[in-house]
Scaffold this active site. Structure first.
Site, PDB file in Angstrom:
ATOM      1  N   ASP A  33       0.923  -1.246   0.022  1.00  0.00           N
ATOM      2  CA  ASP A  33      -0.072   0.030   0.075  1.00  0.00           C
ATOM      3  C   ASP A  33       0.875   1.364  -0.071  1.00  0.00           C
ATOM      4  O   ASP A  33       1.825   1.466   0.716  1.00  0.00           O
ATOM      5  CB  ASP A  33      -1.037  -0.162   1.348  1.00  0.00           C
ATOM      6  CG  ASP A  33      -2.142   0.719   1.089  1.00  0.00           C
ATOM      7  OD1 ASP A  33      -2.118   2.101   1.014  1.00  0.00           O
ATOM      8  OD2 ASP A  33      -3.227   0.369   1.395  1.00  0.00           O
ATOM      9  N   SER A 126     -16.861  -3.042  -9.274  1.00  0.00           N
ATOM     10  CA  SER A 126     -17.976  -2.416  -8.424  1.00  0.00           C
ATOM     11  C   SER A 126     -19.233  -2.375  -9.243  1.00  0.00           C
ATOM     12  O   SER A 126     -19.166  -2.268 -10.607  1.00  0.00           O
ATOM     13  CB  SER A 126     -17.560  -0.751  -8.452  1.00  0.00           C
ATOM     14  OG  SER A 126     -18.457   0.217  -8.091  1.00  0.00           O
ATOM     15  N   TYR A 150     -14.011   7.345 -13.002  1.00  0.00           N
ATOM     16  CA  TYR A 150     -13.705   6.225 -11.965  1.00  0.00           C
ATOM     17  C   TYR A 150     -14.319   4.930 -12.371  1.00  0.00           C
ATOM     18  O   TYR A 150     -13.762   3.867 -12.311  1.00  0.00           O
ATOM     19  CB  TYR A 150     -14.317   6.609 -10.495  1.00  0.00           C
ATOM     20  CG  TYR A 150     -14.287   5.420  -9.414  1.00  0.00           C
ATOM     21  CD1 TYR A 150     -13.328   4.937  -8.888  1.00  0.00           C
ATOM     22  CD2 TYR A 150     -15.554   4.833  -9.302  1.00  0.00           C
ATOM     23  CE1 TYR A 150     -13.372   3.736  -8.324  1.00  0.00           C
ATOM     24  CE2 TYR A 150     -15.659   3.769  -8.506  1.00  0.00           C
ATOM     25  CZ  TYR A 150     -14.507   3.136  -8.031  1.00  0.00           C
ATOM     26  OH  TYR A 150     -14.755   2.088  -7.200  1.00  0.00           O
ATOM     27  N   LYS A 154     -12.676   0.938 -13.569  1.00  0.00           N
ATOM     28  CA  LYS A 154     -13.258  -0.237 -13.093  1.00  0.00           C
ATOM     29  C   LYS A 154     -13.610  -0.999 -14.446  1.00  0.00           C
ATOM     30  O   LYS A 154     -13.292  -2.188 -14.426  1.00  0.00           O
ATOM     31  CB  LYS A 154     -14.389  -0.134 -12.283  1.00  0.00           C
ATOM     32  CG  LYS A 154     -13.855   0.452 -10.960  1.00  0.00           C
ATOM     33  CD  LYS A 154     -13.078  -0.344 -10.127  1.00  0.00           C
ATOM     34  CE  LYS A 154     -12.570  -0.196  -8.855  1.00  0.00           C
ATOM     35  NZ  LYS A 154     -11.593  -0.582  -8.093  1.00  0.00           N
ATOM     36  N   GLY A 297     -25.731  13.117 -11.904  1.00  0.00           N
ATOM     37  CA  GLY A 297     -25.302  11.590 -11.912  1.00  0.00           C
ATOM     38  C   GLY A 297     -25.625  10.555 -11.010  1.00  0.00           C
ATOM     39  O   GLY A 297     -25.399   9.333 -11.407  1.00  0.00           O
TER      40      GLY A 297
HETATM   41  P1  NAD Z   1      -9.435   2.863   0.273  1.00  0.00           P
HETATM   42  O1  NAD Z   1      -9.018   3.993  -0.319  1.00  0.00           O
HETATM   43  O2  NAD Z   1      -9.825   2.755   1.818  1.00  0.00           O
HETATM   44  O3  NAD Z   1      -8.549   1.681   0.036  1.00  0.00           O
HETATM   45  C1  NAD Z   1      -7.560   1.719  -1.120  1.00  0.00           C
HETATM   46  C2  NAD Z   1      -6.406   1.526  -0.523  1.00  0.00           C
HETATM   47  O4  NAD Z   1      -5.447   1.389  -1.865  1.00  0.00           O
HETATM   48  C3  NAD Z   1      -5.751   2.679   0.167  1.00  0.00           C
HETATM   49  O5  NAD Z   1      -4.996   2.204   1.498  1.00  0.00           O
HETATM   50  C4  NAD Z   1      -4.721   3.450  -0.757  1.00  0.00           C
HETATM   51  O6  NAD Z   1      -3.623   3.880   0.161  1.00  0.00           O
HETATM   52  C5  NAD Z   1      -4.147   2.337  -1.566  1.00  0.00           C
HETATM   53  N1  NAD Z   1      -3.681   2.839  -2.737  1.00  0.00           N
HETATM   54  C6  NAD Z   1      -4.420   3.815  -3.607  1.00  0.00           C
HETATM   55  N2  NAD Z   1      -3.588   3.654  -4.720  1.00  0.00           N
HETATM   56  C7  NAD Z   1      -2.672   3.030  -4.801  1.00  0.00           C
HETATM   57  C8  NAD Z   1      -1.432   2.542  -5.420  1.00  0.00           C
HETATM   58  N3  NAD Z   1      -1.065   3.197  -6.812  1.00  0.00           N
HETATM   59  N4  NAD Z   1      -0.420   1.809  -4.844  1.00  0.00           N
HETATM   60  C9  NAD Z   1      -0.573   1.189  -3.797  1.00  0.00           C
HETATM   61  N5  NAD Z   1      -1.754   1.377  -2.911  1.00  0.00           N
HETATM   62  C10 NAD Z   1      -2.424   2.425  -3.479  1.00  0.00           C
HETATM   63  O7  NAD Z   1     -10.800   2.321  -0.467  1.00  0.00           O
HETATM   64  P2  NAD Z   1     -11.823   1.069  -0.322  1.00  0.00           P
HETATM   65  O8  NAD Z   1     -13.165   1.554   0.138  1.00  0.00           O
HETATM   66  O9  NAD Z   1     -11.244  -0.016   0.627  1.00  0.00           O
HETATM   67  O10 NAD Z   1     -11.947   0.302  -1.711  1.00  0.00           O
HETATM   68  C11 NAD Z   1     -11.065  -0.849  -2.023  1.00  0.00           C
HETATM   69  C12 NAD Z   1     -11.267  -0.967  -3.506  1.00  0.00           C
HETATM   70  O11 NAD Z   1     -12.652  -1.261  -3.634  1.00  0.00           O
HETATM   71  C13 NAD Z   1     -11.016   0.126  -4.379  1.00  0.00           C
HETATM   72  O12 NAD Z   1     -10.406  -0.414  -5.661  1.00  0.00           O
HETATM   73  C14 NAD Z   1     -12.526   0.760  -4.913  1.00  0.00           C
HETATM   74  O13 NAD Z   1     -12.346   1.233  -6.109  1.00  0.00           O
HETATM   75  C15 NAD Z   1     -13.225  -0.581  -4.591  1.00  0.00           C
HETATM   76  N6  NAD Z   1     -14.560  -0.284  -4.344  1.00  0.00           N
HETATM   77  C16 NAD Z   1     -14.857   0.339  -3.164  1.00  0.00           C
HETATM   78  C17 NAD Z   1     -16.120   0.387  -2.985  1.00  0.00           C
HETATM   79  C18 NAD Z   1     -16.565   1.525  -1.760  1.00  0.00           C
HETATM   80  O14 NAD Z   1     -17.659   2.006  -1.759  1.00  0.00           O
HETATM   81  N7  NAD Z   1     -15.886   1.530  -0.756  1.00  0.00           N
HETATM   82  C19 NAD Z   1     -17.209   0.171  -3.709  1.00  0.00           C
HETATM   83  C20 NAD Z   1     -17.003  -0.466  -4.841  1.00  0.00           C
HETATM   84  C21 NAD Z   1     -15.452  -0.779  -5.186  1.00  0.00           C
END
Ligand code: NAD
Ligand code: UDP
Length: 350
Positions: A33, A126, A150, A154, A297
């Site tokens: 991370d 997602s 975004y 995905k 949106g």
């Molecule tokens: P979050 O931001 O809490 O976690 C994402 C993590 O990835 C963070 O710790 C960030 O520091 C790390 N990160 C980002 N870019 C990076 C990189 N280039 N290299 C290394 N680390 C990196 O988000 P989350 O809510 O835990 O979501 C996790 C995944 O699930 C994401 O891909 C998000 O798009 C997807 N998602 C989330 C939701 C939601 O509502 N939370 C819904 C659908 C999909």
């Protein structure tokens, strides 16, 4: 069977809850991370709660050298790929950053995996890939579209993963399409820690309930839904994390490669006002709100057909809205500053 697993983005909201369950299931976990949206304190708490060590590598999925080193020093049975940027509005303002981080970052990761002969991947997709759904509940075969960068990132990643599998059937790839993840670990020690003003409903409601914000703006009261407010399929993050364990078990049991997409949702639609009422009851706090204009949106309603996950992964959501609200409130009340102000937290969130 237990395995060595790489979790990208494992310090984040969903990744940290998933890391906890993987450790409890006996897997060895390495987290990669860059801490761009998280704090190392989440991983400290994962270790405390699981009683097991976690290996943390601070690095970026867009950095080929970091990945090459990671994969040459370790054998991973699979990668659970959460790392990515997720704010819709920010993605509209900064599309290049989103495509670079999410799409180019995933490409780098896949190249490193391929070179290391690690071809088992669970990807965080997602429900946004369904765009404005024509039919409810939404099944995995529904048409895909994107309405913002975004969502397009995905969709592009899902498509490139399909191309990859088509080119080399050794790949085992499962895209998990999350509906609306909410909630927190029932211990109250881990939860969602948004920076700045939350975009999403549940963290906003919990900040209103604790007095950090004056009131909730309900975006639209005139949708074609039972009470006129937007309807979503909220899923407890603990259930969501369990879905990743089920996905890994499924993939590792397959004799051959595969690409597939599976919804992770409860199958139930909850309105904004349902959420407000349940949160008030669970927290004992009032959540003042006013109904304002629709958010550009937004769609009226979105909920999953969750049957494929049940049939294929033997997984289904077990926690309801009451638990989602009660667990969020426990986390919020015990950690009003999120992971900040904690002894071992970094200063990323100051
Ligand atoms: P979050 O931001 O809490 O976690 C994402 C993590 O990835 C963070 O710790 C960030 O520091 C790390 N990160 C980002 N870019 C990076 C990189 N280039 N290299 C290394 N680390 C990196 O988000 P989350 O809510 O835990 O979501 C996790 C995944 O699930 C994401 O891909 C998000 O798009 C997807 N998602 C989330 C939701 C939601 O509502 N939370 C819904 C659908 C999909
Ligand atoms: N919502 C709201 N006020 C807020 C945030 C969200 O009324 O401050 C509504 C939003 O219009 C939608 C639902 O809550 O109907 C869920 O929004 P969220 O952003 O959490 O998820 P998404 O719209 O991305 O599914």
């Amino acid at each position: 069977m237990t395995h060595p697993i790489l979790i990208t983005g494992g310090a984040g909201y969903i990744g940290s809850h998933t890391a906890l369950q993987f450790l409890r299931a006996g897997h060895t976990v390495t987290v990669l991370d860059n801490l761009s949206n998280s704090s190392p304190e989440s991983l400290a708490r994962v270790q405390t709660l699981s009683g097991k060590p976690i290996r943390f590598v601070e690095g970026d999925i867009t950095d080929p050298e970091c990945l090459a080193q990671l994969f040459s020093n370790n054998h991973f049975a699979a990668v659970i790929h959460f790392a990515g940027l997720k704010a819709v509005g920010e993605s509209v303002a900064q599309p290049l950053r989103y495509y670079q981080n999410n799409v180019a970052g995933t490409l780098c990761l896949l190249q490193a995996m391929d070179a290391a002969n690690c071809r088992t991947l669970v990807f965080s997709s997602s429900a946004t890939v369904y765009g404005d759904p024509q039919q409810l509940p939404i099944s995995e075969s529904a048409p895909r579209s994107a309405t913002n960068p975004y969502g397009r990132s995905k969709l592009m990643i899902e498509e490139l993963l399909e191309d990859l599998y088509a080119s080399d059937p050794r790949w085992r790839i499962l895209c998990l399409r999350y509906f609306n993840p909410v909630g927190a670990d029932p211990s109250g020690r881990m939860g969602e820690d948004p920076q700045g003003i939350p975009n999403n409903l549940m963290p906003f409601i919990s900040q209103v309930a604790c007095g950090a914000r004056a009131q909730l703006s309900v975006f639209g009261g005139d949708y074609a839904t039972p009470d006129g407010t937007g309807v979503r399929d909220y899923i407890h993050v603990v259930d969501l994390a369990a879905g990743h364990l089920a996905a890994l078990d499924y993939l590792l049991a397959q004799p051959q490669g595969e690409w597939l997409a599976v919804n992770l949702g409860t199958g139930h639609g909850i309105s904004v006002l349902d959420m407000v009422k349940t949160f008030e009851a669970a927290s004992g706090q009032s959540v003042p709100y006013s109904v304002v204009a629709r958010r550009p949106g937004d769609i009226a309603a979105c909920y999953a057909d969750a049957s494929k996950a049940h049939q294929l992964l033997h997984w289904q959501a077990t926690l309801g809205l009451q638990e989602m609200c009660a667990d969020t409130w426990r986390w919020q009340a015990q950690n009003p500053q999120g992971y900040r102000l904690s002894a071992s937290a970094g200063d990323k969130k100051s």
